[in-house]
Design an enzyme around this catalytic site. Structure first.
Site, PDB file in Angstrom:
ATOM      1  N   CYS A  71       0.863  -1.177   0.000  1.00 13.43           N
ATOM      2  CA  CYS A  71       0.000   0.000   0.000  1.00 13.43           C
ATOM      3  C   CYS A  71       0.902   1.230   0.000  1.00 13.43           C
ATOM      4  O   CYS A  71       1.642   1.459   0.963  1.00 13.43           O
ATOM      5  CB  CYS A  71      -0.909   0.008   1.219  1.00 13.43           C
ATOM      6  N   CYS A 212      -5.064   5.838  -3.750  1.00 14.10           N
ATOM      7  CA  CYS A 212      -4.325   4.573  -3.813  1.00 14.10           C
ATOM      8  C   CYS A 212      -2.953   4.878  -4.381  1.00 14.10           C
ATOM      9  O   CYS A 212      -2.843   5.268  -5.547  1.00 14.10           O
ATOM     10  CB  CYS A 212      -5.069   3.557  -4.678  1.00 14.10           C
TER      11      CYS A 212
END
Length: 276
Positions: A71, A212
Site C-alpha cells: 500500500c 491509492c
C-alpha cells in the site's frame, strides 16, 4: 488495543504498533476496526512490526479482512509513524520498510521533528496486459492497461471521473474473470494534460478509497507507455494529490505525498476475535 489513525491523501488506515501490541487475528480485527459505524472506521488495518532486514516490517489488511501485498499511502504513513514515535533515530531521513512486495526505501521531509511528506521508491512496474487490452464488463466494451506495482492494477481511460457510479460498477471490474482468482484494483483515469491526471479508484477488498498510492504509480506508468504523459505527473485523487516520477535509468517509480496522523486511541476487541 492501542491504535493510531493515519491517512495519506485520504486513504485511511488503523495502525497498530506491534513493537508493543499483539494482534492475534489480523484479518478479523481488520474487519472489526474498519467498520465506519461500529468500529474506528478505515480502509483497513496496518500492523508495524520489528524487522531483521529493514527498520520495520509492515503488514496490511483490507477492510474485508483480505491481506494486501503493498500500500503506497500506507507505507508513507508507516515511515511517518516510526520516525515521529522514535522507533528510528531522529537523525535518519532514509527509512526502509519490509513489505510482501519487498523492502521499500523512503525519504522523509520533516518539520519541527515530524515527518510531513514522504517519497517512496516503488520499484519497477510490470506490464500484465496487452497495450491496451480489450475487455467486456457487464456487457460494455472497455480497454485497459494492466500494471503490477506490487499490487495488480487495471487502468481504464475515461472522459471524466466525477460522475462515475463506482458503488454500482466497481464490483464487476474488481471480480471480472480476467483477473481471477486474485481480483484486481481498478483505476479510472482522465488525462488532463501531459503532466496531470484525474483518478478514482476501486480497490479490491475495500471498495472506493479516496486514494491509492500503488494505483497512482501504476496509472502514470500506463500513461507513459500509452504516450499520454511525461515521465513525471501529478495525480489528483479524491483525497488530494500525489506526484509520481519515473526514472528511466533505474526503471523505478517514485511516489511523493503527505502522511498525516489523525488521532490515537484504544478499542476493545471482542473475545471471539482474539480467542476464536
Amino acid at each position: 488495543m492501542e491504535f493510531t489513525k493515519m491517512q495519506g491523501t485520504g486513504n485511511d488506515y488503523v495502525y497498530v504498533d506491534c513493537f508493543k501490541e499483539t494482534v492475534r487475528d489480523p484479518a478479523k480485527t481488520a474487519v472489526y476496526v474498519s467498520d465506519r459505524h461500529f468500529g474506528v472506521g478505515s480502509d483497513g488495518l496496518i500492523l508495524i512490526y520489528p524487522s531483521r532486514t529493514a527498520d520495520c516490517r509492515m503488514e496490511m489488511y483490507n477492510a474485508d479482512g483480505s491481506q494486501g501485498i503493498m500500500c503506497g499511502n500506507g507505507v508513507r504513513c508507516v515511515g511517518k509513524y516510526v520516525y515521529d514515535h522514535g522507533l528510528v533515530d531522529k537523525d535518519k531521513r532514509t527509512i526502509t520498510v519490509e513489505t510482501l512486495a519487498g523492502i521499500k526505501t523512503l525519504e522523509l521531509e520533516t518539520e519541527d521533528g515530524r515527518a510531513v511528506s514522504v517519497t517512496v521508491d516503488m520499484g519497477e512496474a510490470a506490464l500484465t496486459s496487452r497495450l491496451p487490452e480489450d475487455i467486456t464488463v457487464d456487457g460494455e466494451q472497455y480497454r485497459f492497461v494492466g500494471i503490477n506495482v506490487g499490487n495488480p492494477h487495471a487502468i481504464y481511460y475515461v472522459d471524466q471521473v466525477d460522475s462515475l457510479d463506482l458503488e454500482r460498477i466497481g464490483p464487476a471490474f474488481e471480480n471480472h474473470a480476467r483477473f481471477a482468482p486474485d481480483r484486481v484494483n481498478t483505476e479510472f483515469i482522465h488525462v488532463v494534460d501531459r503532466k496531470h491526471l484525474d483518478m478514482r479508484v476501486w480497490e479490491r477488498g475495500s471498495g472506493e478509497t479516496w486514494a491509492c498510492g500503488t494505483g497512482a504509480a501504476a496509472s502514470v506508468m500506463a500513461s507513459i507507455l500509452m504516450g499520454y504523459t511525461e515521465d513525471e505527473a501529478e495525480v489528483a485523487l479524491r483525497g488530494g494529490k500525489l506526484v509520481i516520477r519515473y526514472d528511466r535509468e533505474s526503471g523505478h517509480l517514485f511516489m511523493t505525498g503527505p502522511a498525516v496522523e489523525v488521532f490515537r486511541g484504544s478499542i476493545d476487541i471482542p473475545e471471539e476475535i482474539y480467542y476464536d
